[in-house]
Design a protein around this motif. Sequence first.
Motif, PDB file in Angstrom:
ATOM      1  N   ILE A  41       0.861  -1.193   0.000  1.00  0.00           N
ATOM      2  CA  ILE A  41       0.000   0.000   0.000  1.00  0.00           C
ATOM      3  C   ILE A  41       0.888   1.231   0.000  1.00  0.00           C
ATOM      4  N   ARG A  42       0.656   2.078  -0.980  1.00  0.00           N
ATOM      5  CA  ARG A  42       1.446   3.310  -1.081  1.00  0.00           C
ATOM      6  C   ARG A  42       0.890   4.327  -0.087  1.00  0.00           C
ATOM      7  N   ASP A  43       1.770   4.913   0.688  1.00  0.00           N
ATOM      8  CA  ASP A  43       1.337   5.911   1.664  1.00  0.00           C
ATOM      9  C   ASP A  43       0.830   7.152   0.936  1.00  0.00           C
ATOM     10  N   LYS A  44      -0.234   7.749   1.460  1.00  0.00           N
ATOM     11  CA  LYS A  44      -0.823   8.906   0.767  1.00  0.00           C
ATOM     12  C   LYS A  44       0.088  10.137   0.860  1.00  0.00           C
ATOM     13  N   ARG A  45       0.969  10.177   1.870  1.00  0.00           N
ATOM     14  CA  ARG A  45       1.836  11.337   2.044  1.00  0.00           C
ATOM     15  C   ARG A  45       3.125  11.240   1.246  1.00  0.00           C
ATOM     16  N   PHE A  46       3.689  10.016   1.189  1.00  0.00           N
ATOM     17  CA  PHE A  46       4.969   9.817   0.501  1.00  0.00           C
ATOM     18  C   PHE A  46       4.864   8.617  -0.448  1.00  0.00           C
ATOM     19  N   PRO A  47       5.064   8.834  -1.735  1.00  0.00           N
ATOM     20  CA  PRO A  47       5.018   7.683  -2.658  1.00  0.00           C
ATOM     21  C   PRO A  47       6.148   6.693  -2.388  1.00  0.00           C
ATOM     22  N   ASN A  48       7.219   7.161  -1.723  1.00  0.00           N
ATOM     23  CA  ASN A  48       8.363   6.279  -1.463  1.00  0.00           C
ATOM     24  C   ASN A  48       8.225   5.518  -0.143  1.00  0.00           C
ATOM     25  N   LEU A  49       7.022   5.564   0.454  1.00  0.00           N
ATOM     26  CA  LEU A  49       6.753   4.831   1.699  1.00  0.00           C
ATOM     27  C   LEU A  49       5.614   3.856   1.434  1.00  0.00           C
ATOM     28  N   GLN A  50       5.879   2.562   1.609  1.00  0.00           N
ATOM     29  CA  GLN A  50       4.844   1.573   1.321  1.00  0.00           C
ATOM     30  C   GLN A  50       4.736   0.560   2.447  1.00  0.00           C
ATOM     31  N   LEU A  51       3.521   0.070   2.616  1.00  0.00           N
ATOM     32  CA  LEU A  51       3.245  -0.854   3.733  1.00  0.00           C
ATOM     33  C   LEU A  51       2.782  -2.208   3.215  1.00  0.00           C
ATOM     34  N   LEU A  52       3.393  -3.263   3.752  1.00  0.00           N
ATOM     35  CA  LEU A  52       2.876  -4.615   3.515  1.00  0.00           C
ATOM     36  C   LEU A  52       2.129  -5.022   4.782  1.00  0.00           C
ATOM     37  N   PRO A  53       0.791  -5.049   4.728  1.00  0.00           N
ATOM     38  CA  PRO A  53       0.027  -5.321   5.955  1.00  0.00           C
ATOM     39  C   PRO A  53       0.066  -6.790   6.351  1.00  0.00           C
ATOM     40  N   ALA A  54      -0.147  -7.034   7.634  1.00  0.00           N
ATOM     41  CA  ALA A  54      -0.257  -8.410   8.135  1.00  0.00           C
ATOM     42  C   ALA A  54      -1.643  -8.939   7.796  1.00  0.00           C
ATOM     43  N   ALA A  55      -1.749 -10.265   7.779  1.00  0.00           N
ATOM     44  CA  ALA A  55      -3.072 -10.882   7.666  1.00  0.00           C
ATOM     45  C   ALA A  55      -3.754 -10.747   9.021  1.00  0.00           C
ATOM     46  N   GLN A  56      -5.051 -10.570   9.004  1.00  0.00           N
ATOM     47  CA  GLN A  56      -5.754 -10.421  10.276  1.00  0.00           C
ATOM     48  C   GLN A  56      -6.465 -11.708  10.676  1.00  0.00           C
ATOM     49  N   THR A  57      -6.791 -12.534   9.697  1.00  0.00           N
ATOM     50  CA  THR A  57      -7.614 -13.711   9.998  1.00  0.00           C
ATOM     51  C   THR A  57      -6.790 -14.978  10.192  1.00  0.00           C
ATOM     52  N   LYS A  58      -5.491 -14.900   9.961  1.00  0.00           N
ATOM     53  CA  LYS A  58      -4.679 -16.112  10.108  1.00  0.00           C
ATOM     54  C   LYS A  58      -3.826 -15.967  11.360  1.00  0.00           C
ATOM     55  N   ASP A  59      -2.949 -16.944  11.626  1.00  0.00           N
ATOM     56  CA  ASP A  59      -2.070 -16.801  12.788  1.00  0.00           C
ATOM     57  C   ASP A  59      -0.604 -16.929  12.378  1.00  0.00           C
ATOM     58  N   LYS A  60       0.256 -16.860  13.378  1.00  0.00           N
ATOM     59  CA  LYS A  60       1.693 -16.767  13.116  1.00  0.00           C
ATOM     60  C   LYS A  60       2.265 -17.980  12.411  1.00  0.00           C
ATOM     61  N   THR A  61       1.541 -19.112  12.482  1.00  0.00           N
ATOM     62  CA  THR A  61       2.069 -20.315  11.838  1.00  0.00           C
ATOM     63  C   THR A  61       1.781 -20.327  10.339  1.00  0.00           C
ATOM     64  N   ALA A  62       1.083 -19.291   9.852  1.00  0.00           N
ATOM     65  CA  ALA A  62       0.758 -19.240   8.428  1.00  0.00           C
ATOM     66  C   ALA A  62       1.996 -18.954   7.574  1.00  0.00           C
ATOM     67  N   VAL A  63       3.068 -18.500   8.213  1.00  0.00           N
ATOM     68  CA  VAL A  63       4.293 -18.137   7.497  1.00  0.00           C
ATOM     69  C   VAL A  63       5.477 -18.796   8.201  1.00  0.00           C
ATOM     70  N   THR A  64       6.484 -19.172   7.425  1.00  0.00           N
ATOM     71  CA  THR A  64       7.695 -19.740   8.027  1.00  0.00           C
ATOM     72  C   THR A  64       8.835 -18.731   7.937  1.00  0.00           C
ATOM     73  N   PRO A  65       9.869 -18.893   8.779  1.00  0.00           N
ATOM     74  CA  PRO A  65      11.034 -18.005   8.687  1.00  0.00           C
ATOM     75  C   PRO A  65      11.662 -18.008   7.295  1.00  0.00           C
ATOM     76  N   ALA A  66      11.701 -19.162   6.650  1.00  0.00           N
ATOM     77  CA  ALA A  66      12.301 -19.220   5.310  1.00  0.00           C
ATOM     78  C   ALA A  66      11.502 -18.365   4.331  1.00  0.00           C
ATOM     79  N   GLU A  67      10.182 -18.410   4.443  1.00  0.00           N
ATOM     80  CA  GLU A  67       9.341 -17.594   3.549  1.00  0.00           C
ATOM     81  C   GLU A  67       9.526 -16.108   3.824  1.00  0.00           C
TER      82      GLU A  67
END
Lengths: 96, 263
Positions: free
Chosen positions: B75-101
């Motif tokens: 998601i591109r920040d509305k104030r700075f095009p050079n600032l972007q956010l990768l949001p977390a999933a809200q409906t899953k839990d921490k085991t949905a991702v591995t350290p390698a991924e």
Amino acid sequence: MAGLRERLSAGGFARPGAGRRRPSREVARERLRLVLFEDRAHLAAGLLPALRRDILEAVRHHLEVEEAALRLELRREADAVALCATIPVRRVARGG
Amino acid sequence: MGLAVVVTSGKGGVGKTTTCANVGAALAAGGRSVALVDADIGLRNLDLVMGLENRIVYDLVDVVRGQAKLRQALIRDKRFPNLQLLPAAQTKDKTAVTPAEMRELVAELKASFEYVLVDCPAGIEQGFANAVAGADQAIVVTTPEVAAVRDADRIIGLLEAEGLTEPRLLLNRLRPQMVRRGDMMEIEDVLDILAIPLIGVVPEDESVIVTTNRGEPAALVRDSRAGQAYRDVARRLMGEDVPVRAAEGEASFLGRLRRLWGT
């Protein structure tokens, strides 16, 4: 325990600041120092086994002890952490 | 190739997410390209603190599972095009991702951003392992309270075990008045105990609550004391030598602090 009794006689409430002897900043610093010493010591895998080995090494020159029964622990004292070793002695070697 | 920095603490509620948002915004305001990664899967918050909560389409887990491309999820920040956010999933839990991924994901972000800031969840379990995977540096956030400092010590040990051997400390919510009357640990106490270098001291400041209410990082507010402290942290991350401001702590400790800086 005296602290607890004081609190109970004061109606069960701790009174921050009342009757305190030193700034809470110092108390915090001191308590953290002690608790982190313990945390770190317990987490350092191999620290206690290594101490156990070295203590036995030193002791067996002078005493015959029950090596398997040696108990080693870090004990929290009033203002320090104590290393406590309990080593049952079988026999004291004659001097000479 | 960018620099990946994980923002972590052990204890919850000490200001990891606020730090990520503010340091990220300050870096972006300084002209750097920044990716913010919310690694707190299941308890997403960085989007809300950044004021970007209404723009989420895809999240980190969608990217890892190949259900969205990275650039679709950012998601591109509305104030700075050079600032972007990768949001977390809200409906899953921490085991949905591995350290390698996570390592792979962070490497991909480093290819297109100068800074990748990873907001780590509280705790020492898999969420922590995920968040530190792929990080080049770590910032440990603590407040001058016994429980937070104890947890910070534990986290520093765990970071070392993960190869992050030179974490830097951000001391958050310092209340100079309480320090002056001897009722709060001062900067030097915490540094003595934790024995890692300092990256910044952020004073307790109501403006952080006000700006967060509005989804606007305090770092973008000129006269916010905390915002100023976060801007200083960003400059230090960029390699500048910025001394601690008097307002951040006790003036009498400035000299010693500069030495502690290791510059």
